[in-house]
Structures are given as structure tokens and as C-alpha cells.
Design a protein around this motif. Structure first.
Motif, short mmCIF file in Angstrom:
data_model
loop_
_atom_site.label_atom_id
_atom_site.label_comp_id
_atom_site.label_asym_id
_atom_site.label_seq_id
_atom_site.Cartn_x
_atom_site.Cartn_y
_atom_site.Cartn_z
N ALA A 1 11.05 -60.65 -83.24
CA ALA A 1 12.49 -60.81 -83.47
C ALA A 1 12.82 -60.69 -84.96
CB ALA A 1 12.95 -62.16 -82.93
N PRO A 2 13.96 -60.09 -85.30
CA PRO A 2 15.06 -59.71 -84.43
C PRO A 2 14.89 -58.35 -83.75
CG PRO A 2 15.65 -59.22 -86.69
CD PRO A 2 14.29 -59.88 -86.74
N TYR A 3 13.72 -57.75 -83.87
CA TYR A 3 13.49 -56.45 -83.24
C TYR A 3 12.95 -56.64 -81.83
CZ TYR A 3 14.19 -54.66 -87.94
OH TYR A 3 14.73 -54.37 -89.15
N GLU A 4 13.05 -55.60 -81.04
CA GLU A 4 12.65 -55.67 -79.64
C GLU A 4 11.14 -55.84 -79.49
OE1 GLU A 4 13.52 -55.55 -75.48
OE2 GLU A 4 14.81 -55.75 -77.24
N ASN A 5 10.37 -55.21 -80.38
CA ASN A 5 8.92 -55.30 -80.33
C ASN A 5 8.37 -55.00 -81.71
OD1 ASN A 5 8.46 -52.29 -80.53
ND2 ASN A 5 9.55 -52.33 -78.57
N TRP A 6 7.06 -55.18 -81.87
CA TRP A 6 6.45 -55.03 -83.19
C TRP A 6 6.47 -53.59 -83.67
CZ3 TRP A 6 5.77 -58.41 -86.83
CH2 TRP A 6 5.72 -59.76 -86.49
N ASN A 7 6.38 -52.63 -82.77
CA ASN A 7 6.48 -51.24 -83.21
C ASN A 7 7.83 -50.99 -83.89
OD1 ASN A 7 3.98 -50.76 -82.15
ND2 ASN A 7 4.63 -49.18 -80.71
N GLU A 8 8.90 -51.49 -83.27
CA GLU A 8 10.22 -51.28 -83.85
C GLU A 8 10.35 -51.98 -85.20
OE1 GLU A 8 12.52 -49.36 -83.09
OE2 GLU A 8 12.22 -48.78 -81.00
N ARG A 9 9.83 -53.18 -85.28
CA ARG A 9 9.95 -53.92 -86.53
C ARG A 9 9.18 -53.22 -87.66
NH1 ARG A 9 9.04 -60.41 -87.58
NH2 ARG A 9 8.91 -60.30 -89.85
N ILE A 10 7.96 -52.81 -87.38
CA ILE A 10 7.15 -52.21 -88.45
C ILE A 10 7.65 -50.81 -88.78
CG2 ILE A 10 4.80 -51.58 -89.15
CD1 ILE A 10 3.82 -53.85 -87.30
N ALA B 1 10.82 -50.09 -88.89
CA ALA B 1 11.95 -50.34 -89.79
C ALA B 1 11.49 -50.78 -91.18
CB ALA B 1 12.86 -51.40 -89.18
N GLU B 2 10.38 -51.50 -91.25
CA GLU B 2 9.92 -52.05 -92.52
C GLU B 2 8.94 -51.14 -93.26
OE1 GLU B 2 10.21 -56.74 -91.05
OE2 GLU B 2 8.24 -55.80 -91.34
N CYS B 3 8.33 -50.18 -92.55
CA CYS B 3 7.27 -49.40 -93.19
C CYS B 3 7.35 -47.90 -92.91
CB CYS B 3 5.91 -49.94 -92.76
SG CYS B 3 4.50 -48.99 -93.38
N TYR B 4 7.22 -47.49 -91.65
CA TYR B 4 7.08 -46.06 -91.35
C TYR B 4 8.31 -45.28 -91.77
CZ TYR B 4 3.50 -48.28 -88.48
OH TYR B 4 2.47 -49.07 -88.06
N LEU B 5 9.49 -45.82 -91.49
CA LEU B 5 10.73 -45.17 -91.90
C LEU B 5 10.93 -45.21 -93.41
CD1 LEU B 5 13.48 -43.88 -91.14
CD2 LEU B 5 14.37 -46.20 -90.88
N PRO B 6 10.82 -46.37 -94.08
CA PRO B 6 11.02 -46.39 -95.54
C PRO B 6 10.05 -45.49 -96.30
CG PRO B 6 11.10 -48.62 -94.67
CD PRO B 6 10.64 -47.74 -93.54
N GLU C 1 7.13 -40.22 -81.68
CA GLU C 1 7.70 -38.99 -81.16
C GLU C 1 8.74 -39.28 -80.08
OE1 GLU C 1 6.07 -34.62 -79.79
OE2 GLU C 1 4.94 -36.38 -79.16
N ARG C 2 8.48 -40.31 -79.26
CA ARG C 2 9.41 -40.66 -78.19
C ARG C 2 10.62 -41.43 -78.70
NH1 ARG C 2 4.57 -42.04 -75.63
NH2 ARG C 2 4.96 -44.27 -75.98
N HIS C 3 10.39 -42.36 -79.62
CA HIS C 3 11.45 -43.30 -79.99
C HIS C 3 12.08 -43.02 -81.35
CE1 HIS C 3 10.65 -45.92 -76.55
NE2 HIS C 3 9.38 -45.65 -76.75
N HIS C 4 11.37 -42.38 -82.25
CA HIS C 4 11.91 -42.09 -83.58
C HIS C 4 11.46 -40.68 -84.01
CE1 HIS C 4 13.42 -46.14 -84.20
NE2 HIS C 4 12.29 -46.58 -83.67
N PRO C 5 11.95 -39.66 -83.29
CA PRO C 5 11.49 -38.29 -83.58
C PRO C 5 11.78 -37.85 -85.00
CG PRO C 5 13.40 -38.32 -82.09
CD PRO C 5 12.91 -39.73 -82.18
N ARG C 6 12.82 -38.40 -85.61
CA ARG C 6 13.15 -38.03 -87.00
C ARG C 6 12.03 -38.45 -87.95
NH1 ARG C 6 16.41 -41.33 -90.46
NH2 ARG C 6 17.33 -40.19 -92.21
#
Length: 803
Positions: A34-43, A45-50, A86-91
Motif C-alpha cells: 500500500a498505497p499500491y495494489e502490489n509490490w510490482n506496481e510500487r517498485i 513507480a519508485e524505480c523502473y519508471l524513474p 510489457e503487459r502493464h506498463h508497455p511505455r
């Protein structure tokens, strides 16, 4: 290219364990993230995207450049993580692939990306067959995503032994990255027996490459890079990312000049997830500080072209010859016994559970392998070669199964044979997934990582039963019962297996029930994909009387992985509230089904509710399901259906409570009194709902006058000293700002620039703190191209750029 300068390589190992429910292929909600749905989403947002859009900022925090850290570092991304991206954050996925594509052209044909053994199992602890498959699957995944052959492969936890290096040599790998403590001894190439120097204390020189020679006497070899341990440790654990200048200063102090390389390897998640803004420190270090210090920023492949190994090395065998790793002082003991290594444990906790967990899985794996070896020969001359090739199907599940099987079997298989052959191969996939290293890494048996590998074991057990391999569950549970959690109340491994596997298991009947419930509450599509199945709904009938609803359907399912087919007749009833009921049976044929639905329709029109429910149970009721069977994909819709009216009713009650007591609340606030909890809650809830409703009702308007009522509500909340949540409003404004920036990029001009500025001023007036990251990324191509107009320069400044 500057080989006349000291070389610098920073490697990031980006990885998350596969988290998907083995029955549905979807990642279930993980409350600890939390506040993300799961750890993949959280990490993400905090790492792979930045790291894909890393900011190089000035001393005032203004963005000078946006760079792609993946284009400036050596990296690997775990195959299962890349599949999720690839499925959830293709960008983000495409940004990573593009970074490698650019690096190939910038570094003499050598890309920054390297492969990874498929699902991060500890290779020295696997049998030779599984070890080979892990490497081949990892290389195949890399080839599909990056469009080229990998030069190297990341060994999970850098776990290595001579047998693993032999497999890498067989696979044509050019180099591998290891920890300094994994080196045993070194000598000049061609040196005699007396020229060996022992470096098993970690004293190996990390600034050069070494050659490891195959033990088969063929002269084949692979280059070894032992990373700089002290600097890597300072990055991962000692706060070196607090200063990019200080970080590059450490690199400079370790440099031995041209012809040598300073290189480090850490978890990629260090840059942003473990250390906030670590991505920015890395970006500034590599984009500004390292070039200023005269470093040649390169990758391992390009460095080897210019400076091939002049030294030979051997690696440590580890305790009992089982191998070594970067994260266990006891070789690879962390993944098989209570060696003393743990992460985040408490005093008095034991990791004695590790050994029976591995023993239980080995027992299950060996039984599954023996069965596979025999049963799969009905279809394949070499079952294990077919398993190696099965990664093609894993990577492209939508491709025709018949084509893959015909290529492997050398003949066409009928429908039943195809399903059985694919189920055998799927069972082997789960037999490998259950060895994902994180299952043993952390401090307790009941952790989410260990529970995940237990789920894979449960899926394997179910598949073996379906294949007629007997019931391996009893023997598995006997051994798992010897593994005990450190947490009171969690019990032993057998207890956990029973709880977790039952909780996440989704049978095809359950998918049919979910689809039937969905037809009750909305116009759900009649074809599509859900929870690993392709579905077709037909012969639909729907009745409604007040709050009561009834739906019947034929539900045909095809499991994507195995092509197994199921055909059901369903009847679902919504009695109101959370009372859902569904009965599922095998489809009896068109005529029998029509008679069933006709009788049920007659009862609905003329009989009592109990009679309807009896008819559903009698005609459709082979298996019965309730609301708990609804899959995560449909819960939001069900929530709105069930609780929408309740939510609106509660909101109205809070609103009336606030309005009735507003004068009292204002007087208490004016007199400096603390509001009673009930009144504070009523005020916060009522004002927040009114604020949200007023803003969202404007549907993207940029006219400030349209938001007058929302502004008044926000000012009222400020006067009363109550906090109103603004998350939904913030997300809405961020989407609107991004859309406006996209429009400006495609149609540059004063009108579109003014629209962005108006939205940002409006958000500030409403007290909404808008995140500008996505808008900055959208505008960056225009900013980086230069030649900005006055309006664009003002817009860039407003978005946080230093222009």
C-alpha cells in the motif's frame, strides 16, 4: 568511444520475483505494498519508471535534462518482470528496449542489456537439466525482447560454480559478472602452476577482466568480471547515493587509469526504491560528474573489445563444493539451510524451515520429472529438448499451439493429445517456478515470497493429478510439516500450503461462475480472455424483478496454456446486497439446456423465490458458488453494484449531519475548541465528497468560474481546520495536464500553451498538488530540441524545467 580514458561501468540487476497467481496469471492484491495494489506496481513507480526518465536537476531542483539511465548503465531485467512490464506498463518496457537499441550503436555493436536465468533460481542448486533450461529460457526471452543475441547472462544472486560456467560456455556467453569474494586464484594467461596467486580473501583486482577456461580441455573460455565490492557495498548499504559528486569521487579513487575499468554491480532497485532519488543521483553522476572526471562510460562488451583478459582465474568451489554467491557468506547455504544469513529477521528467529522446504520441493520435482520423462515420450522423442523449446510457447501464448507441437512432435496431434502434451510441459514450467530464489531469501516461511513458491508447488500438484500421476500431495505435506514459521499462529509448511493454495486456486467452474455474476450486474462482453482462459458466452437469458436478478448462460472456456476445453451451463442469482448465488454444471446439450432454462423461466414468472432457488440447485447445481468466487478483475464493478447505493446513502447521512451541526462546528472552531471526533469525521467526509463531486462534475473545463463552488468548499475546510482528501482530484488534474501538454506538442502555439498554464493555476487555486513528471516527459522532446518560442519557454518553466 574513449578507450584512452579510465573505463566506468555501472551494472543494475533489476528483478522482482514472479508474483502472478499460478491459476489466473494475474498478480493478486498485496496489502503490504500500500498505497499500491502490489509490490510490482510500487517498485515500478519508485524505480523502473524513474530510471527510464531520470531527472538531471540543478541546485534549485529544476530539471535540466531528462535522461534514460538504462542507456547509460549495463543492466539486466528479469524475464518474468519484463513480461509483467510489457503487459502493464508497455511505455516503460519499450523505453528499456530502446535504451539497449541506442547503446548498441553507441558502444561498437555492444548493447547495455544482458540476459538473466529465467525465473531467478539458484543455478548451482539445480540439477544439470533444469540449470540448462533456465539459461536457455533466459536467452530466448532476451532474444525476443531485445531483437539480438545476448553476450552475457546474469546469474541469480551471482550464484556460481564450475558446472554453471560450463553451461554458459556451451551457450556461447562471452562474459559473466561475479562478486570479488567468488574468486579463488589468478595467474597470467599461459602462466605455470607456480604462478597462481590466491585471492580467496576478496583481494582480486576488480579493474580488469579474467579468463576462465573450460575444464573439458577444449580451450573454450568465458571472461569473468569481479565487481568492486567496497564501492558496490557503499551504494547498496552505506548511503553513497546521497551525493553524485561523492559517488564519482569513489570511482575516481578506485581507478587505475586507461586500460582498466571501475565497475560495480548492485540490485537495480537500489536506484529509487531502496534509496529515494537514487535514480537522480545516478543520472547526475553518469551524465555530469563522470565525464567531468575524464571517465569513459562504457559497457562490458565494448571494454572487452579493447582490453581482453590478460589473466586467468578460477572461482571458489564454496562449502561442500556447492558454489558461491554475492549475498551469502556461506556459499549458497541461504537457499537450502539455516546458514545464519537472514534479511529483516528478529532476535531468536530461525531459518531452519529452509531445508525441509527445499527437500519437499526436490521430492515433488523428482517425481514430476520421472513422470514427465515417461509420459511425454508419447509425443516427443526427447521430452527435455521439447521442454527447452517450450519457452517459445511461454513467450507467445497466443500463437497456434498446434504449430508448436507439430514442430516438436514431428507429427500432428489430435485435440486431446495436444492438451495432454501442453499440460505436461506446463507442469514442468511450474516445477521450475517453485524454485524462485526469493522463496528462501527472507526471514520467515510465512513471508509473501515463500507463500508464492508454495503456490507454484500447489499448481504443480494439481497438474500432476490431472495427468494421472497419482497424488503427490501427501508426501509433499509430510515433509513441509517439518518446516515451522517463526510467527505464532502461522503453523508449519503444510498448514501454509493448505491455506494459501486453497485461497488462490481458481477452477474453470469458478471462472464460469465469475462470468455469470458479471452478466448479472452489467453488459459484460460475450467473448474475451479472463484468468488464463478464452471464453465464449452463448444462449444467454436474463430476468429482473425489483432487486432480484437471474441470468443463465452457456459458458465455453479454453485454457490458453494447455488448450484444455470446458463447457458449462450456469445459472446465477442476485438476491440483493452481497447475496449472490451461482450453480454450475457441465453443459447437457442444447435441447436439455433449453428445457432447463424454460422451466427456470416459468418458475421465475409464477413461483416463489424458494422455488426458483430449488430449481437452480436441481437443474444447474452440480457445483455452487458465492460472491467470494468473483475474480479481482470484476470486484470493482461488483462493489459499485452492491455498495454504490449504500455509499451514496452514507454520504448523504454525513452531509445532513454536517449541515445540521455546521453552526456548532464553526462556533467550536472559532472558540479554539477541538471538534468532537464524530463532528470532525462528518465534516471531513461531507466536505471531501462535495469537493470531489464539484471538481469532477466540470469534466475537464478550464474555466475558473466553473470551479467556484469547489473553491468555496476547500476554503470552508481550511477555515474549519479539517483535511479533505484530494487524491481523485489530483489524478484527474494530472491526466488533464498531460493531455493538454500532448496537445501542445502536436499543435504548438499560444492557445495550447495557455490551456496547460490555466490548468496548473486552477489546480493551485483548488489546493491540488499536481505531479508534473508525466507532463515533463511529454514536453521534453520539444524542450531538448531547442528553439523554444516565448510561450513554450514560459510553459517549460511552469512545468519545472531550467530553460
Amino acid at each position: 568511444m574513449h578507450p584512452d580514458r579510465p573505463a566506468l561501468v555501472v551494472h543494475g540487476h533489476f528483478y522482482q520475483p514472479p508474483r502472478e497467481n499460478p491459476w489466473t496469471g494475474a498478480v493478486d492484491r498485496e496489502p503490504s505494498a500500500a498505497p499500491y495494489e502490489n509490490w510490482n506496481e510500487r517498485i515500478h513507480a519508485e524505480c523502473y519508471l524513474p530510471n527510464a526518465w531520470a531527472r538531471v536537476v540543478d541546485q534549485w531542483g529544476r530539471v535540466g535534462r531528462i535522461v534514460d539511465n538504462y542507456a547509460r548503465t549495463s543492466f539486466n531485467v528479469g524475464p518474468t518482470l519484463m513480461a509483467w512490464l510489457e503487459r502493464h506498463h508497455p511505455r516503460t518496457h519499450e523505453r528499456i528496449v530502446e535504451a539497449d537499441r541506442r547503446s548498441v550503436s553507441e558502444h561498437g555493436g555492444h548493447g547495455n542489456a544482458i540476459a538473466q536465468a529465467y525465473n531467478h533460481a539458484i543455478l548451482p542448486l539445480m540439477n544439470a537439466r533444469d540449470r540448462r533450461t533456465q539459461v536457455l529460457w533466459g536467452l530466448a526471452d532476451f532474444r525476443r525482447r531485445f531483437g539480438r543475441e545476448a553476450e552475457a547472462i546474469w546469474l541469480p544472486e551471482t550464484a556460481c560454480d564450475d558446472a554453471t560456467l560450463e553451461i554458459l560456455v556451451d551457450a556461447g556467453m562471452r562474459f559473466v559478472i561475479l562478486a570479488p569474494q567468488q574468486a579463488q586464484r589468478v595467474r597470467p594467461l599461459g602462466g605455470g602452476p607456480d604462478s597462481w596467486r590466491d585471492v580467496s580473501d576478496g583481494s582480486v583486482d576488480p579493474t580488469q577482466a579474467y579468463r576462465w577456461l573450460s575444464r573439458d580441455g577444449s580451450g573454450r573460455s568465458i571472461a569473468l568480471f569481479f565487481y568492486d565490492g567496497p564501492i558496490a557495498r557503499s551504494i547498496a548499504f552505506e548511503g553513497a547515493l546521497s551525493s553524485s559528486e561523492g559517488l564519482v569521487g569513489r570511482f575516481a579513487a578506485a581507478s587505475r587509469g586507461p586500460g582498466r575499468v571501475v565497475h560495480v554491480a548492485t540490485d537495480g532497485e537500489t536506484y529509487g526504491h531502496h534509496f529515494k532519488f537514487g535514480d537522480r543521483c545516478l543520472a547526475y553522476a553518469l551524465d555530469v560528474e563522470a565525464p567531468a572526471r575524464g571517465f569513459w562510460r562504457t559497457n562490458y562488451g565494448e571494454f572487452l573489445d579493447h582490453f581482453p583478459p590478460a589473466m586467468e582465474a578460477e572461482i571458489r568451489p564454496g562449502p561442500d563444493g556447492e558454489g558461491t554467491s554475492w549475498s551469502c557468506a556461506h556459499g549458497v547455504g541461504r537457499w537450502r539451510r539455516d546458514c545464519g544469513c537472514q534479511t529483516g529477521g528478529r532476535e531468536g528467529w530461525s531459518q531452519a524451515w529452509r531445508e525441509p522446504l527445499r527437500t519437499a520441493f526436490d521430492l515433488l520435482r523428482d517425481g514430476a520429472a520421472a513422470f514427465f520423462d515417461e509420459a511425454a515420450r508419447d509425443f516427443f522423442d526427447d521430452p527435455w529438448a521439447a521442454r527447452d523449446a517450450y519457452v517459445e510457447r511461454v513467450l507467445e501464448p497466443s500463437a497456434p499451439a498446434a504449430r508448436f507441437l507439430e514442430a516438436q512432435a514431428g507429427r500432428k496431434l489430435d485435440t486431446a493429445a495436444r492438451a495432454r502434451a501442453l499440460l505436461l510441459l506446463e507442469s514442468q514450467r511450474h516445477a521450475m517456478l517453485m524454485y524462485t530464489s526469493c522463496g528462501w531469501f527472507f526471514n520467515d516461511l510465512a513471508g509473501i515470497e515463500t507463500v508464492q513458491v508454495l503456490k507454484y508447488a500447489g499448481r504443480l500438484v494439481e497438474e500432476l493429478k490431472a495427468l494421472g500421476a497419482g497424488s503427490p500431495e501427501e508426501g509433499l505435506l509430510d515433509v513441509l510439516a517439518q518446516a515451522r514459521s517463526n510467527r505464532p499462529g502461522e503453523g508449519n509448511g503444510a498448514d501454509l500450503f493448505r491455506r494459501t493454495v486453497v485461497a488462490c486456486r481458481v477452477a474453470p467452474q469458478g471462472v464460469a461462475a465469475h462470468l455469470s455474476f458479471a452478466k448479472l450486474v452489467d453488459h459484460h462482453p460475450v467473448t474475451g480472455d479472463l484468468a488464463g482462459y478464452r471464453f465464449v458466452l452463448s444462449r444467454l437469458s436474463r430476468h429482473e424483478e425489483g432487486r432480484l436478478k437471474l441470468a443463465t448462460a452457456r459458458v465455453e472456456l479454453e485454457e490458453v496454456a494447455t488448450t484444455r476445453r470446458y463447457d458449462f451451463a450456469t445459472a446465477a442469482v442476485h438476491l440483493g446486497g452481497v447475496d449472490f448465488y451461482c450453480a454450475v454444471r457441465g453443459f447437457p446439450g442444447n435441447r436439455a439446456y433449453d428445457r432447463m432454462t424454460d422451466r427456470l423461466g416459468d418458475d421465475w414468472r409464477s413461483a416463489s423465490l424458494p422455488a426458483v432457488l430449488r430449481r437452480v440447485a436441481e437443474d444447474f447445481g452440480a457445483e455452487e458458488f458465492g460472491v467470494e468466487q468473483v475474480l479481482p478483475e470484476g470486484r470493482a464493478l461488483l462493489f459499485e453494484t452492491v455498495f454504490g447505493d449504500l455509499d451514496r446513502g452514507v454520504s448523504e447521512q454525513f452531509g445532513r449531519l454536517y449541515d445540521d451541526n455546521r453552526r456548532i462546528i464553526e462556533l467550536l472552531r472559532k472558540g479554539g475548541f477541538e471538534l468532537p471526533p464524530a463532528l470532525r469525521t462528518a465534516a471531513e467526509f461531507a466536505l471531501a465528497r462535495r469537493y470531489e463531486d464539484e471538481v469532477l462534475r466540470q469534466d475537464g473545463s478550464t474555466d475558473p468560474a466553473a470551479y467556484a463552488e469547489a473553491i468555496a468548499v476547500a476554503e470552508q475546510a481550511d477555515r474549519l481546520g479539517v483535511t479533505i482528501r484530494r487524491r481523485r482530484v489530483r489524478e484527474a488534474f494530472e491526466a488533464r495536464v498531460l493531455s493538454a501538454v500532448d496537445e501542445h506538442v502536436s499543435d504548438p502555439g499560444p492557445r495550447t500553451a495557455e490551456a496547460v498554464a490555466t490548468l496548473l493555476v486552477l489546480a493551485e487555486t483548488l489546493g491540488v498538488s499536481v505531479g508534473l513528471e508525466r507532463a515533463q516527459e511529454a514536453l521534453w522532446p520539444l524542450v531538448s530540441a531547442g528553439g523554444l518560442t516565448e510561450e513554450q519557454r514560459a510553459l517549460a518553466t511552469l512545468l519545472g524545467f531550467a530553460v
